[in-house]
Design a protein around this motif. Structure first.
Motif, PDB file in Angstrom:
ATOM      1  N   GLU A  70       0.810  -1.550   0.150  1.00 43.49           N
ATOM      2  CA  GLU A  70      -0.257   0.000   0.165  1.00 43.49           C
ATOM      3  C   GLU A  70       0.934   1.265   0.392  1.00 43.49           C
ATOM      4  O   GLU A  70       0.051   1.844   1.007  1.00 43.49           O
ATOM      5  CB  GLU A  70      -1.038   0.271   1.077  1.00 43.49           C
ATOM      6  N   GLY A  71       2.109   1.393  -0.370  1.00 44.27           N
ATOM      7  CA  GLY A  71       2.458   2.589  -0.785  1.00 44.27           C
ATOM      8  C   GLY A  71       4.087   2.376  -0.078  1.00 44.27           C
ATOM      9  O   GLY A  71       4.455   3.873   0.003  1.00 44.27           O
ATOM     10  N   ASN A  72       3.926   1.464   0.863  1.00 42.30           N
ATOM     11  CA  ASN A  72       4.766   1.904   1.950  1.00 42.30           C
ATOM     12  C   ASN A  72       6.017   1.763   1.898  1.00 42.30           C
ATOM     13  O   ASN A  72       6.540   0.069   1.485  1.00 42.30           O
ATOM     14  CB  ASN A  72       4.601   1.405   3.464  1.00 42.30           C
ATOM     15  N   GLN A  73       6.929   2.539   1.600  1.00 44.25           N
ATOM     16  CA  GLN A  73       8.245   2.177   1.049  1.00 44.25           C
ATOM     17  C   GLN A  73       9.664   1.327   2.487  1.00 44.25           C
ATOM     18  O   GLN A  73       9.957   0.323   1.044  1.00 44.25           O
ATOM     19  CB  GLN A  73       8.936   3.514   0.656  1.00 44.25           C
ATOM     20  N   SER A  74       9.058   2.033   3.251  1.00 46.69           N
ATOM     21  CA  SER A  74      10.314   0.939   4.142  1.00 46.69           C
ATOM     22  C   SER A  74       9.800  -0.916   4.587  1.00 46.69           C
ATOM     23  O   SER A  74      10.798  -1.813   3.954  1.00 46.69           O
ATOM     24  CB  SER A  74       9.373   2.032   5.460  1.00 46.69           C
ATOM     25  N   ARG A  75       7.922  -1.066   4.081  1.00 48.80           N
ATOM     26  CA  ARG A  75       8.160  -2.491   3.826  1.00 48.80           C
ATOM     27  C   ARG A  75       8.104  -2.968   2.897  1.00 48.80           C
ATOM     28  O   ARG A  75       8.076  -4.292   2.693  1.00 48.80           O
ATOM     29  CB  ARG A  75       6.312  -2.526   4.045  1.00 48.80           C
ATOM     30  N   ALA A  85      16.513   3.606   0.103  1.00 50.04           N
ATOM     31  CA  ALA A  85      17.546   4.777  -0.504  1.00 50.04           C
ATOM     32  C   ALA A  85      17.314   4.131  -1.958  1.00 50.04           C
ATOM     33  O   ALA A  85      17.330   5.032  -3.071  1.00 50.04           O
ATOM     34  CB  ALA A  85      18.274   4.780  -0.365  1.00 50.04           C
ATOM     35  N   THR A  86      17.572   2.893  -2.272  1.00 55.09           N
ATOM     36  CA  THR A  86      17.724   2.189  -2.925  1.00 55.09           C
ATOM     37  C   THR A  86      16.352   1.870  -4.094  1.00 55.09           C
ATOM     38  O   THR A  86      15.940   2.135  -5.175  1.00 55.09           O
ATOM     39  CB  THR A  86      18.589   0.571  -3.087  1.00 55.09           C
ATOM     40  N   LEU A  87      15.847   1.574  -3.278  1.00 55.39           N
ATOM     41  CA  LEU A  87      14.269   1.501  -3.223  1.00 55.39           C
ATOM     42  C   LEU A  87      13.732   2.668  -3.865  1.00 55.39           C
ATOM     43  O   LEU A  87      13.439   2.546  -5.677  1.00 55.39           O
ATOM     44  CB  LEU A  87      13.431   0.759  -2.333  1.00 55.39           C
TER      45      LEU A  87
END
Length: 97
Positions: A70-75, A85-87
């Motif tokens: 659901e858009g959570n970049q950390s997960r 940061a790579t993501l």
């Protein structure tokens, strides 16, 4: 973003019916690469087959993992096993930010 979650029972059923020697994802890649190679014959891929496959797979992978989380970049980064940061850099490359 249009990832589809299978119900747990359906996902388990699909997993149990797969060949023990090859995952569904691996089989899909094998089938697709075989078809691509048959289509191009002796012609060479201008950017190299390896680079082309990675480019074609990475964008949808990122899109689906981001949708799943659901858009959570950390997960999403944790699920992918990469740094956040790579993501973010990869998301920018594929126009997914």
């Amino acid at each position: 973003m249009n990832a589809v979650r299978l119900p747990v029972a359906e996902a388990a059923k699909q997993t149990s019916s797969q060949s023990a020697s090859q995952s569904a994802l691996s089989e899909c890649v094998s089938r697709t690469v075989r078809r691509y190679l048959a289509d191009i014959g002796d012609a060479e891929c201008s950017e190299g087959l390896h680079a082309m496959v990675l480019r074609e797979v990475e964008g949808p992978l990122l899109r689906e993992v981001m949708a799943f989380h659901e858009g959570n970049q950390s997960r999403a980064a944790a699920a992918l096993g990469i740094n956040r940061a790579t993501l973010r850099k990869k998301l920018a490359i594929y126009g997914l930010l």
